[in-house]
Motif scaffolding. Structure first.
Motif: not given
Length: 1013
Positions: A702-704, A652-654, A676-679, A692-693
């Motif tokens: 998705w980028v670093p 599971l990712q967040y 903005v969004a972070v994964l 963390v991207r």
């Protein structure tokens, strides 16, 4: 251990009778509109003509002069037919109250209001005076009349399609005011040494609640007398999938400014903001009107022509002073030089100036600790009608103890254990830094440990030496980086230039670290100096920011900085008080210039003996914290590992979404919205390491995280053409700031929502194929993503734009977090055994299983509290009110200690796959909403932070991204844009005298009293 927590929240009792009240109501006399609008627009150019009458000031004065009147926002012109138009009214008054505005009083008030209409220079125009006389005569002949409205239901509401209560707009005011009036009938609240007597405060049509305030209390702290009042706010709220709305009681402290500055001999009022003053007459404001116990609200502002403070003519004070007042209206100069003579009991009008942190330090602490909060609440509960009941107490949910993650930060007790833990922490940071460096190397194999380079841009030897020492300490590095072996001297540091810095190097088994030390020379850290030859303050400021940005980028590029290789820089800057006016603060320009050169930034403030917060004793702690925060910007993160096993999907990712909202009164002056969004993805290596991207919306990938932060700088561009010089505004809170009109911001909301919907659709599409929990923040995002609003959301569905709501993708779960902003999360306390003080237990909390509601077969609303940090070890039994005689025979009190209450964070599992037949072939097992909520609770307890976070870690990271879009403050300044090891959400910062700053600061926690209403 506390087993239950109690909340100061109340709803209709199960199977109880409705709560109804009778009123007299006054419809808005729409026949006034045409003639009065002509009067108001007299003398205005065609493009400046107003479409509606400005009734805000009149509404405010009505509530001051008529204590029992409840003023509603009047319908827009023209009135559209519909069920609400026939039910709602302009004003309400309890049926048992006397006529609050007899004919003569109403006419006198309306005449005073009419004189505020028209343009600035209309008063000298004979035609305007003629129109004014005609309008006054017409009003006198057509005064509106009160009419009875019986059996108004205050808390009975319809429900939405999702099963959530949907209160009528008027209920937000009528219900809270009704409860406030009942509380005012109680006997005073007793405490050791005195009692509290409350009065009502004026509340405007948009305040959506009621407020009561006690008489001013005086306490001696550090041999000086300080004044404060106790505040009770009553507000109406809803909860997803709950068909009953609830009333919240929220206790706070309002502090009064009482000590003039030694140099000026008057209170230190902020020049750029209006300052709130509360007034209380001893006899009615208007002859013939009923006596009032209600406070009035007025504002002091700076008159630029005379450089003195005057009463603002554009609000309540401007109308009150035009009336035939009994008693002296305070003279601003006398009020500011002798504030104590106006506080407390006395003859004539009484006045108290609200304290702001910009005035200096106030020795009275804020907030109440849980035991006294419970006592105050129990006293107020005596006023509840029989049909209301307290919401059920919360019980501990699944998970042991506080619901800690598997890799919880330990608490070593012995010195040896502390050393072992420190070694473990520093090694974990080096490993995470090495993992991040390899991820940024485009997948190329490295022969040995990767090399990471950071920069120190210093201005004082004291900070430079401390920064080098704390860098080594933060990463567990031995030695001085080769400074002794290379015989590096202070002169070498001073003479370092771009391309020829002092380089310190440490080699470890995990990573090689280099620290490039450069003095921030050539005025790059000095205040911004706008070119006086450039016309327009906004354009000149934009040019100054751009010039500093270009200069710093060129300076760093000369030192080898590469935008394609993100690195970290720690920058020493002066304290923000050094830069006057605040628009000359260079930190935002420095951040932009560093980002253009590929450098992430973290600031540390130059120490000064003039500021207590910046003394040398705290420099080591602040510098170490700055390094740790900077390393986290590089993506050095340890993810809390959940303890839920198979109850959560494998891998599971967040993901987290955050809406960056640029303020129109900040240094860029441009109102703007940016989602903005972070994964955060757990890495197979374990130990809590995570990738963390961030979402690059331009590239659609998705980028670093470091690359994502630097990419956001493009959104911080300043467009000088968008600056406009305003007219003299009705609200003079910001006199010196060129700004875009609020109309532009409001008119663009539909477009912003459309852009947000498209952004969400792109992000959600990218998440397909991997189990993901998408986190959102209620107060931050619901304006631009309306689906998150209580009144719109439906269980297990999602809607991003205009298309109808649909089921979630098989891999997606939707979770919404809500904090105490707007007092939406109720105040709370842990229930103690009889005879013991109530406390502040940490843990994961759930509703009683017998109190289920909604469309889901299981509970969907949960709550999270975290431990107080060691730096806030305050007794839960702290008594802010009592005055006692100590052993020496002197009066003593605990009024000077600030309270600290962890926020009760609401976790709403809005969407998951619980017993979803359509998804059964895809899902290995149905989702457990409680397991998802517990995972969110555990994500607040990140092991690499000294204290728990206010939000789950991925949402916290998404919020921090706004530092590269919005102006930021340095370490040591109070800011919401800088990452720091601050404890999780102090509920006391929601005290009503902690309002959003109206100046250049972007933090919501600054105690800056701006006008309300």
């Amino acid at each position: 251990m506390y087993k239950n927590i109690r909340r100061s929240a109340y709803h209709l009792a199960e199977e109880g009778t409705p709560w109804t009240e009778d009123f007299h109501a006054l419809p808005f006399p729409e026949h006034w509109h045409a003639g009065l609008l002509e009067l108001h627009n007299h003398g205005r150019d065609e493009e400046k003509r107003q479409p509606t009458l400005p009734t805000r000031r009149l509404d405010g004065v009505l509530q001051t002069l008529a204590p029992d009147v409840i003023v509603r926002p009047r319908p827009r012109i023209p009135v559209e037919p519909g069920p609400q138009a026939a039910e709602d009214f302009w004003m309400y008054v309890p049926a048992s109250a006397p006529d609050p505005l007899p004919g003569r009083s109403m006419q006198q008030l309306l005449d005073a209001w009419l004189r505020t209409l028209g343009s600035k220079n209309s008063a000298q125009d004979p035609l305007f005076r003629s129109l004014l006389l005609a309008s006054s005569t017409e009003l006198k002949q057509n005064l509106p009349e009160w009419q009875p409205v019986t059996g108004v239901e205050l808390l009975t509401t319809p429900t939405t399609r999702g099963g959530t209560a949907a209160p009528e707009p008027r209920q937000f005011q009528l219900a809270t005011d009704a409860l406030a009036r009942r509380i005012l009938t109680l006997d005073p609240f007793p405490f050791e040494g005195g009692e509290l007597r409350f009065r009502a405060l004026p509340r405007g049509p948009r305040d959506q609640g009621a407020e009561l305030m006690s008489q001013p209390l005086c306490r001696t702290v550090k041999r000086k007398e300080w004044w404060f009042s106790v505040l009770l706010n009553i507000s109406l709220h809803t909860t997803p999938f709950d068909p009953r709305p609830r009333l919240h009681l929220h206790w706070g402290v309002r502090r009064w400014a009482t000590h003039p500055r030694t140099t000026t001999k008057r209170l230190n009022l902020p020049y750029r903001e209006a300052t709130t003053v509360y007034l209380r007459p001893t006899i009615p404001w208007l002859p013939g009107a009923p006596a009032t116990e209600r406070y009035a609200l007025a504002r002091l502002r700076r008159d630029r022509a005379t450089d003195t403070f005057v009463w603002s003519e554009n609000d309540t004070a401007g109308i009150l002073r035009g009336l035939s007042l009994a008693g002296n209206f305070p003279d601003p100069e006398q009020l500011l030089t002798e504030p104590v003579s106006w506080i407390g009991e006395g003859r004539g009008v009484r006045a108290a100036v609200v304290h702001s942190t910009r005035m200096g330090k106030h020795e009275i602490g804020t907030g109440f600790m849980p035991n006294q909060r419970a006592q105050l609440t129990e006293w107020a509960e005596q006023a509840l009608p029989e049909t209301l009941a307290r919401v059920p107490d919360l019980t501990r949910g699944r998970g042991k103890g506080i619901g800690a993650p598997q890799n919880r930060r330990p608490k070593p007790r012995t010195d040896e254990a502390k050393k072992t833990e420190l070694l473990r922490e520093t090694q974990a940071r080096r490993v995470a830094l090495a993992v991040q460096a390899r991820m940024a190397s485009d997948g190329s194999e490295l022969a040995g440990p990767p090399m990471v380079e950071v920069r120190l841009l210093w201005q004082s030897p004291e900070v430079r030496n401390e920064a080098v020492e704390q860098f080594a300490k933060a990463l567990g590095l031995d030695g001085d980086g080769g400074a002794s072996a290379s015989h590096v001297t202070d002169r070498d540091f001073d003479e370092a230039t771009p391309g020829a810095p002092v380089v310190l190097e440490w080699r470890t088994a995990e990573v090689t670290l280099r620290l490039r030390c450069l003095p921030l020379a050539d005025g790059l850290g000095d205040r911004l100096v706008p070119d006086p030859a450039v016309k327009g303050k906004g354009v000149a400021l934009a040019a100054a920011v751009a010039e500093r940005r270009r200069a710093l980028r060129a300076w760093l590029r000369a030192d080898g900085a590469d935008p394609c290789r993100p690195e970290l820089s720690l920058v020493e800057v002066a304290h923000r008080s050094t830069f006057r006016p605040a628009s000359t603060d260079p930190k935002f320009a420095i951040r932009l210039g560093c980002a253009d050169a590929g450098l992430l930034t973290q600031f540390v403030v130059t120490p000064s003996i003039d500021r207590q917060i910046d003394n040398a004793e705290s420099l080591d702690h602040r510098t170490c914290s700055s390094w740790l925060d900077g390393l986290r910007q590089l993506g050095v993160r340890v993810l809390p590992q959940h303890t839920l096993g198979d109850d959560l999907p494998d891998s599971l990712q967040y993901a987290a979404v955050w809406m960056v909202k640029r303020r129109k009164d900040g240094p860029t002056r441009l109102p703007k919205h940016l989602p903005v969004a972070v994964l955060v993805t757990p890495l197979p290596a374990g130990e809590g390491l995570a990738a963390v991207r961030g979402w690059d919306d331009t590239a659609g990938e998705w980028v670093p995280y470091p690359q994502f932060l630097l990419g956001l700088v493009k959104q911080a561009e300043i467009d000088p053409e968008a600056f406009t010089e305003p007219e003299t505004p009705d609200d003079d809170a910001l006199l010196d700031v060129p700004r875009v009109t609020g109309k532009l911001w409001r008119s663009n909301l539909a477009q912003q929502r459309k852009e947000t919907a498209a952004f969400l659709q792109r992000v959600l599409h990218s998440l397909r194929g991997q189990p993901t929990a998408l986190m959102t923040h209620a107060q931050n995002s619901r304006l631009h993503w309306p689906w998150l609003q209580d009144g719109q959301t439906e269980c297990d569905l999602i809607k991003t734009g205009h298309a109808p709501a649909g089921r979630l993708d098989d891999e997606l779960r939707l979770v919404r977090v809500r904090g105490c902003g707007g007092r939406e999360s109720a105040q709370w306390w842990g229930l103690a055994d009889p005879g013991k003080p109530h406390g502040q237990p940490a843990g994961f909390w759930a509703q009683n299983p017998q109190q289920q509601y909604g469309t889901s077969s299981r509970e969907r609303i949960f709550y999270s509290t975290t431990e107080r940090p060691g730096t806030h070890a305050i007794s839960p039994a702290l008594d802010r009110l009592a005055t006692r005689v100590n052993a020496a025979g002197n009066l003593t009190s605990q009024a000077g200690t600030s309270a600290w209450n962890p926020t009760l964070v609401e976790i709403a599992v809005l969407g998951c796959h619980e017993d979803d037949d359509s998804a059964a072939p895809v899902l290995e097992k149905p989702d457990d909403p409680e397991a998802l909520a517990l995972a969110m609770h555990q994500l607040r307890q990140a092991p690499d932070y000294a204290a728990a976070l206010s939000l789950p870690l991925p949402l916290h990271l998404a919020g921090l991204a706004q530092a590269y879009v919005l102006p930021t403050l340095a370490d040591g300044d109070r800011t919401s844009n800088e990452e720091s090891d601050t404890p999780a959400g102090n509920e006391s910062t929601e005290d009503p005298d902690l309002a959003d700053a109206a100046g250049l600061s972007t933090t919501p926690d600054d105690e800056a009293e701006t006008a309300r209403g």
